[in-house]
Design an enzyme around this catalytic site. Structure first.
Site, PDB file in Angstrom:
ATOM      1  N   ASP A  84      53.261 -14.339  40.568  1.00 24.94           N
ATOM      2  CA  ASP A  84      53.611 -15.525  39.782  1.00 24.94           C
ATOM      3  C   ASP A  84      54.334 -16.559  40.636  1.00 24.94           C
ATOM      4  O   ASP A  84      54.843 -16.253  41.731  1.00 24.94           O
ATOM      5  CB  ASP A  84      54.505 -15.081  38.611  1.00 24.94           C
ATOM      6  CG  ASP A  84      54.359 -15.972  37.391  1.00 24.94           C
ATOM      7  OD1 ASP A  84      53.871 -17.107  37.523  1.00 24.94           O
ATOM      8  OD2 ASP A  84      54.750 -15.526  36.298  1.00 24.94           O
ATOM      9  N   ASP A  92      49.631 -19.759  29.925  1.00 30.43           N
ATOM     10  CA  ASP A  92      50.508 -18.915  29.105  1.00 30.43           C
ATOM     11  C   ASP A  92      50.175 -19.093  27.626  1.00 30.43           C
ATOM     12  O   ASP A  92      50.683 -18.355  26.789  1.00 30.43           O
ATOM     13  CB  ASP A  92      51.979 -19.296  29.327  1.00 30.43           C
ATOM     14  CG  ASP A  92      52.553 -18.638  30.570  1.00 30.43           C
ATOM     15  OD1 ASP A  92      51.861 -17.796  31.172  1.00 30.43           O
ATOM     16  OD2 ASP A  92      53.694 -18.970  30.948  1.00 30.43           O
TER      17      ASP A  92
HETATM   18  C1  GLA Z   1      55.215 -16.898  33.737  1.00 31.54           C
HETATM   19  C2  GLA Z   1      53.849 -16.276  33.499  1.00 31.54           C
HETATM   20  C3  GLA Z   1      53.877 -15.388  32.294  1.00 31.54           C
HETATM   21  C4  GLA Z   1      54.930 -14.326  32.470  1.00 31.54           C
HETATM   22  C5  GLA Z   1      56.279 -14.974  32.746  1.00 31.54           C
HETATM   23  C6  GLA Z   1      57.325 -13.940  33.121  1.00 31.54           C
HETATM   24  O1  GLA Z   1      55.521 -17.819  32.747  1.00 31.54           O
HETATM   25  O2  GLA Z   1      52.866 -17.269  33.366  1.00 31.54           O
HETATM   26  O3  GLA Z   1      52.612 -14.807  32.083  1.00 31.54           O
HETATM   27  O4  GLA Z   1      54.573 -13.477  33.516  1.00 31.54           O
HETATM   28  O5  GLA Z   1      56.212 -15.897  33.818  1.00 31.54           O
HETATM   29  O6  GLA Z   1      58.552 -14.500  33.330  1.00 31.54           O
END
Ligand code: GLA
Length: 720
Positions: free
Chosen positions: A458, A528
């Site tokens: 990420d 997300d």
């Molecule tokens: C980001 C990712 C999510 C999740 C969060 C965790 O927003 O896109 O899918 O993994 O971080 O903090």
């Protein structure tokens, strides 16, 4: 793209400066043609294959192939440098061209240019992927001047066009709302699409775009160029229409605040611009990119992918061994293939219980997971489920041991307060010591736990206020380029050290959807936002350039956590199936009926996923233009197809016609079968169970039983 081919070079031809020389870069259906005139290199043509009929070319103008500042140019240039002695002009003359076979079906053409006075060289390099109709182009700049040369503009590629009108389709968005398509007609002047974010470069704008000539873009017809810059850092695409109605397209690293100080004999290699041309509209552009990507642009693009259960929306940071062990057992009883542990598993002095602390301290949190990652790997193995884990190794929270020990590793400007984004700072990957730390964070985790089969990487912030403690004062503007290069080198090391581990590219959703990173990753997280309705739009936009096999789509709970929308479970599954499917909820909270539906949907998906992963995509009805959306995937031999249809919005009095299928073999007949209805459900599709001629379905269409808002349908077509 893939390094495998770099060792495979078979020399085809070499030639040196000669007047009137024609240089042709051909793919199966396209030609890019250059001509040497007065020692300078000009683009004669880019479009449908010319063969030997160059004299009959309709676009009779020769355009500079790589325009430089200081030679009388009055338009935007590809290259602008200040030489070591302060001279700001550059004049490039043709020196030689070398053609080599750089892999089966790939010809590399290297055109070498050199300044007429200074020892400065520019090689324009083109890789033509013959069958896929993709050209990959980059530039290599070097000098042996006495001192440093500063590069102010350094495009990867320049392409010119002459048409009656130009229509640009860009993809833009933000967190939770990625990949919106927007088309505009280009007028005189310069249109720039760019990112200044350094990391998370595709968060607002993306370096992938479509250009339609003479008419607005259409799905099945029209001269269309698709292009995508393979670079995880800031980019710039500049499109300039001049007074003669000619279009100059320049794409590359964003030169904004990024002038690059190039040492003597240092090689500056720009990232590649990937592009294709077709007179078959956007659909063909996408199919060209998808076929190329599966073969060359994403990791293991011709291998399969695993279904998974992710605990992010299921637990967020609030979990312990018991909760996770239950979720792992549930994943197994749904026949999902992998459990993905998300954020929150690390940090002890500063435990990661929310997004305010712990980033950088990649040691397992002993309170939540007293028996370590090993316990979860074992639980997964016991249940015949693989194990995956989240990491965000480029980042640090000020509340962390890493920050206490290495405050000098963050990107920040002296004498200015640090700027936080999601409570975190970004590490300076231009610094080799930091590169080593980031590599070690991943490598240590994978070595300590050989059972980890999958990593979600990420990146939740970008670069602001970019200053580097590592770079000297006179090279501060090299930071963003140094960061992106450092990141790519870490990706490569991780790939080499752990060839068996699958990687998901995530960046607070779809902030990293680009082909600079994807060769190192198996898949990407588009957003997300897991709401099925908005996902139809996001995935639709993403499908312009990125193949379904790489798009991670998760079924989540309702009301949806991002939009609060309540949609049927079937719709959520049908949307997630248009890619690499996973789930992001607690199966234990589902009703028995929902559990049974999910289990049967997962089994259905496994039967059809290879068609979706490897099939050619035909987008039929756009969600942006109608209340219904539909698309289909068709295998290369046209013996199997999977169709998806969705009613996004119910409007009384609206009678939608039958949908005309595409991509089938008109000579073949197909058994039509509605699938993914759930246990014991009947189909209302009039052609269900019938054998129908491919040509008929493409000319007359099929009528869909989508009557209520959020109704959806999946249809399997099998050649009979
Ligand atoms: C980001 C990712 C999510 C999740 C969060 C965790 O927003 O896109 O899918 O993994 O971080 O903090």
């Amino acid at each position: 793209m893939k390094s495998f081919f770099s060792s495979f070079l078979v020399l085809l031809t070499v030639s040196f400066a000669c007047a009137g020389e024609i240089i042709r870069i051909d793919t199966k259906d396209n030609s890019l043609v250059f001509k040497v005139q007065d020692q300078k290199l000009y683009q004669l043509w880019f479009g449908a294959k010319t063969g030997d009929k160059l004299a009959a070319l309709p676009h009779g103008t020769a355009f500079p192939a790589y325009a430089t500042f200081g030679t009388g140019e009055v338009n935007e240039v590809a290259l602008r440098v200040t030489h070591a002695d302060g001279n700001t002009s550059t004049e490039l003359l043709f020196e030689s061209v070398i053609k080599e076979e750089s892999g089966p079906g790939i010809v590399q053409t290297r055109i070498s240019l050199k300044d007429s006075f200074y020892p400065l060289r520019v090689d324009l390099v083109f890789k033509a992927y013959f069958a896929e109709n993709i050209i990959e182009q980059w530039a290599e700049i070097s000098h042996s001047e006495d001192g440093r040369v500063t590069l102010y503009n350094f495009a990867s590629a320049q392409l010119s066009f002459k048409a009656t009108s130009y229509w640009l389709t860009q993809l833009h968005g933000d967190w939770g709302n990625e990949m919106n398509l927007k088309e505009s007609r280009l007028t005189e002047g310069i249109k720039i699409i760019d990112s200044k974010l350094g990391a998370r470069a595709t968060m607002y704008a993306t370096p992938s775009f479509l250009l339609s000539l003479d008419a607005p873009g259409a799905e099945t017809q029209g001269e269309t160029i698709g292009a995508s810059l393979a670079w995880p850092g800031s980019f710039q695409v500049a499109l300039e229409v001049n007074r003669m109605q000619e279009l100059r397209l320049l794409a590359g690293i964003n030169p904004f605040a990024s002038q690059y100080v190039l040492d003597k004999n240092e090689l500056f290699k720009t990232p590649a611009l990937l592009y294709t041309y077709t007179n078959g509209g956007r659909g063909q552009v996408s199919r060209n990119f998808h076929r190329w990507a599966r073969k060359y642009g994403i990791r293991d693009g011709e291998k399969s992918r695993m279904t998974l259960l992710n605990n992010w929306e299921a637990t967020y940071f609030d979990f312990n061994e018991e909760k996770l062990a239950r979720i792992i057992r549930d994943a197994a009883s749904l026949d999902l293939e992998l459990f993905l542990l998300d954020d929150g598993w690390f940090g002890n002095k500063y435990p990661r219980n929310n997004d305010q602390a712990g980033l950088g301290d990649w040691q397992v949190n002993k309170k939540k997971l007293p028996n370590g990652i090993g316990f979860l790997v074992k639980e997964s193995q016991k249940n015949n489920v693989r194990f995956g884990i989240w990491i965000e190794p480029e980042m640090v929270n000020p509340q962390s041991e890493l920050y206490e020990n290495h405050p000098e590793w963050v990107i920040a400007q002296p004498h200015r307060p640090p700027i936080l984004f999601r409570n975190q700072l970004i590490l300076d990957l231009a610094n080799p010591e930091v590169q080593q730390f980031v590599f070690n964070a991943v490598d240590d985790l994978l070595r300590a736990n050989p059972g980890i089969a999958y990593v979600k990487w990420d990146c939740n912030r970008f670069i602001q206020n970019g200053g580097s403690n590592y770079l000297p004062a006179d090279k501060q503007s090299n930071l963003q380029i140094g960061y992106a290069r450092g990141l790519l080198s870490v990706y490569e090391k991780v790939n080499k050290a752990h060839p068996g581990v699958q990687l998901m590219l995530c960046s607070g959703g779809g902030g990293r959807m680009e082909y600079g990173s994807l060769p190192y990753f198996h898949e990407y997280w588009p957003s997300d936002n897991t709401d099925a309705i908005q996902r139809i739009f996001i995935q639709w936009g993403g499908s312009m350039f990125f193949p379904a096999i790489a798009s991670c789509n998760h079924v989540s709970t309702v009301p949806n956590h991002q939009t609060r929308r309540v949609t049927p479970l079937k719709l959520r599954f049908d949307v997630a199936m248009m890619g690499k499917m996973g789930m992001d909820l607690q199966p234990g909270q589902m009703s028995a009926e929902e559990f049974a539906f999910s289990k049967s949907a997962i089994a259905t998906y496994k039967e059809i996923r290879e068609v979706i992963f490897r099939g050619d995509l035909y987008r039929l009805e756009s969600p942006c233009e109608s209340n219904r959306a539909s698309l289909m995937y068709v295998t290369e031999d046209k013996t199997r197809a999977i169709f998806f249809g969705f009613l996004l919005h119910r409007k009384v009095g609206e009678f939608l016609p039958g949908v005309k299928l595409q991509g089938l073999d008109p000579e073949k007949s197909y058994l039509v079968k509605e699938i993914n209805m759930g246990p014991g459900k009947n189909s209302y599709l009039s052609t269900h169970g019938k054998v129908v001629n491919g040509s008929l379905m493409m000319t007359s269409g099929i009528s869909l039983p989508l009557n209520n808002e959020y109704d959806s349908i999946v249809i399997e077509l099998t050649a009979h």
